[in-house]
Design an enzyme around this catalytic site. Structure first.
Site, PDB file in Angstrom:
ATOM      1  N   HIS A  88       0.839  -1.194   0.000  1.00  0.00           N
ATOM      2  CA  HIS A  88       0.000   0.000   0.000  1.00  0.00           C
ATOM      3  C   HIS A  88       0.885   1.258   0.000  1.00  0.00           C
ATOM      4  O   HIS A  88       0.760   2.124  -0.869  1.00  0.00           O
ATOM      5  CB  HIS A  88      -0.921  -0.021   1.229  1.00  0.00           C
ATOM      6  CG  HIS A  88      -1.821   1.167   1.347  1.00  0.00           C
ATOM      7  ND1 HIS A  88      -3.156   1.124   1.030  1.00  0.00           N
ATOM      8  CD2 HIS A  88      -1.579   2.444   1.741  1.00  0.00           C
ATOM      9  CE1 HIS A  88      -3.681   2.320   1.217  1.00  0.00           C
ATOM     10  NE2 HIS A  88      -2.754   3.145   1.663  1.00  0.00           N
ATOM     11  N   GLU A  89       1.803   1.311   0.966  1.00  0.00           N
ATOM     12  CA  GLU A  89       2.665   2.494   1.058  1.00  0.00           C
ATOM     13  C   GLU A  89       3.587   2.578  -0.164  1.00  0.00           C
ATOM     14  O   GLU A  89       3.904   3.681  -0.635  1.00  0.00           O
ATOM     15  CB  GLU A  89       3.475   2.470   2.361  1.00  0.00           C
ATOM     16  CG  GLU A  89       2.629   2.446   3.651  1.00  0.00           C
ATOM     17  CD  GLU A  89       1.570   3.547   3.722  1.00  0.00           C
ATOM     18  OE1 GLU A  89       1.753   4.598   3.084  1.00  0.00           O
ATOM     19  OE2 GLU A  89       0.548   3.336   4.403  1.00  0.00           O
TER      20      GLU A  89
ATOM     21  N   HIS B 117       1.839   4.372  -2.862  1.00  0.00           N
ATOM     22  CA  HIS B 117       1.966   5.823  -2.652  1.00  0.00           C
ATOM     23  C   HIS B 117       3.352   6.296  -3.087  1.00  0.00           C
ATOM     24  O   HIS B 117       3.500   7.341  -3.714  1.00  0.00           O
ATOM     25  CB  HIS B 117       1.776   6.165  -1.168  1.00  0.00           C
ATOM     26  CG  HIS B 117       0.348   6.138  -0.694  1.00  0.00           C
ATOM     27  ND1 HIS B 117      -0.652   6.851  -1.307  1.00  0.00           N
ATOM     28  CD2 HIS B 117      -0.248   5.503   0.351  1.00  0.00           C
ATOM     29  CE1 HIS B 117      -1.797   6.654  -0.657  1.00  0.00           C
ATOM     30  NE2 HIS B 117      -1.580   5.834   0.352  1.00  0.00           N
TER      31      HIS B 117
END
Ligand code: ZN
Length: 511
Positions: free
Chosen positions: A263-264, A267
């Protein structure tokens, strides 16, 4: 030909970006490295920097440079976007009276402490007076900023430029009934996977090793980035060439840290893959909604897919040779384990099916509060009623209900829809990347995750915020945002997983 007015504005704004990034570096350090005793001195350091930043962001010099550059104009898309974003930030920073900003800072600082206490004591009445004040101040803020249609439009625009209640209502009306139906159908299914691990422990070192391998395979560049530990995982950056990810490790669960880091990492790729020409401008990166679409694409659509686990299952088994339960798992088993769906009270613990109903509930309540249709005193009852209607469960107390999120105590109203927008964008992008790359599924099975990352770089990340979200979706997918892509993605995935026999309502009714 260089446009001197634009160049002068860029130089000034570059300094403002630098100052913001220095503050970001101090915050990153606070979350990951700083000894606790340094909190006071760090607070003072942050305070003086944010004062300098505010002065520079509202200075007459900037006003003059901006007006001159606007008068000169430019046909280059990057210049136009620069003017648009600098104007937006300048207006937001100057439209609110200083006394109002100070009061809001004070009220939210106090509200945070009171919220922590109210949540601990399971007593909403403690928080109610301050939340009432925060709602009133948000309405006031919308008036200062200016709005049409609904005051919530002005507040949402702070988080996702151009987003309106008409648009959110249109999308959420498409989503609501089919999601409730899917949650119920899964709840009625007898085919729920059981957790195979009991007392097994998965050491942090091994988890991290696998995480780094996957991030590298995704295309995250560790020469221009890092991965550290933080209690609340996040991604931040101080340059296109300096992107910091954080994750956390649960030794009883071998999957959660990996999915959090993916997820990170999603980003992080948004920031790392921006064109260097955008460096030191406000244009790399993305709005909250588009950012969240990339993180969720990697975490959920990729990281919770059968193709991905076909690739990664041998590696994760090799990481834990001693663990008999792990050795028994095949890709299909892990695919089922990472896609367990169960209604829960807490948003941040929810799965990708129920998650959006948590968001819808919050959005509907925020809209009613801001539009004066609902009083803060009636909020807990309204919350519980919607939980029952959407997820079929009623929180046993307000700490597991209306008091669970930090956002409102921080004065943030209008933020939540960006999470669901992220899911909707991600499914529509996913549909398009598969059309452009018919062999993507087998590429992923072979670990060629770069195929996806390169497509996202060329179509989305490179361009940063040159286009607004609606323009990005139109340019990349050839049409406006449509919730049916996300619904199709969910129903197509969960129908075989839970052996469902129902037809989704949105496919039988005309909408
Ligand atoms: Zn995120």
């Amino acid at each position: 030909m260089t446009n001197q007015a634009i160049e002068d504005l860029k130089t000034y704004v570059g300094g403002l970006q630098d100052l913001g990034h220095v503050m970001g570096l101090l915050s990153w350090d606070m979350e990951t490295q700083m000894p606790p005793a340094a909190a006071d001195s760090r607070g003072k350091q942050m305070g003086i920097l944010s004062e300098l930043h505010h002065q520079r962001a509202t200075a007459d010099t900037l006003k003059h440079l901006l007006e001159t550059a606007e008068a000169t104009g430019s046909n280059a898309p990057v210049d136009k976007a620069l003017l648009r974003e600098v104007r937006r930030h300048y207006d937001h920073a100057t439209k609110l009276p200083q006394a109002f900003v100070s009061e809001l800072t004070e009220v939210t600082a106090k509200a945070h402490h009171v919220w922590v206490e109210a949540r601990q004591k399971q007593d909403f009445s403690l928080f109610e007076p301050l939340l009432t004040k925060i709602v009133a101040m948000n309405r006031q803020q919308a008036d200062y900023l200016g709005w049409e249609g609904s005051p919530l439009n002005a507040l949402m625009d702070l988080f996702e430029p151009g987003l309106t209640v008409d648009e959110v209502d249109r999308l959420f009306n498409q989503l609501r009934a089919p999601l409730v139906q899917l949650v119920q159908a899964i709840g009625n299914s007898p085919h729920h996977a059981t957790w195979p691990f009991d007392n097994e422990r998965f050491a942090e070192a091994q988890q991290k090793e696998l995480t780094v391998k996957v991030l590298e395979t995704m295309g995250f560049d560790f020469k221009r980035g890092r991965l550290d530990k933080a209690p609340h995982p996040f991604c931040t950056n101080f340059s296109i060439n300096d992107v910091r990810l954080t994750s956390r490790y649960h030794e009883e669960d071998p999957f959660s840290a990996l999915l959090t880091a993916m997820h990170e990492g999603g980003h992080g790729l948004v920031e790392q893959q921006a064109d260097m020409a955008l460096e030191r401008t406000p244009l790399p990166g993305a709005t909250l909604g588009i950012h969240e679409s990339q993180s969720r694409l990697y975490e959920n659509i990729l990281g919770r897919s059968l193709a991905f686990w076909t690739y990664l299952t041998p590696a994760i088994k090799a990481m834990y040779p001693e663990c008999a339960a792990m050795q028994r798992l095949e890709a299909q088993d892990i695919f089922r384990l990472v896609n367990r769906v169960k209604p829960s009270f807490i948003r941040v613990e929810s799965d990708e099916v129920t998650y959006n109903l948590h968001i819808m509930l919050r959005y509907e309540l925020e809209k009613a509060l801001i539009e004066n249709q609902l009083q803060v005193a009636d909020l807990p009852a309204a919350w519980n009623e919607k939980m029952q209607a959407y997820l079929g469960i009623t929180p046993p107390n307000d700490s597991q209900g209306v008091l669970q999120d930090v956002h409102w105590s921080g004065g943030m109203i209008g933020y939540f829809p960006t999470y669901t927008l992220g899911n909707l964008y991600s499914a529509q992008f996913w549909h398009t990347v598969n059309q452009d790359n018919p062999t993507l599924n087998s590429d992923i099975e072979q670990g060629k995750l770069a195929v996806l990352t390169q497509w996202l770089r060329d179509k989305i990340h490179r361009h940063g915020q040159v286009d607004l979200p609606a323009g990005i979706v139109q340019r990349v997918t050839g049409q406006a945002l449509n919730a049916h892509y996300f619904l199709d993605y969910l129903w197509d995935k969960y129908t075989p997983l839970y052996q469902l026999s129902e037809t989704p309502s949105y496919k039988t009714t005309v909408s």
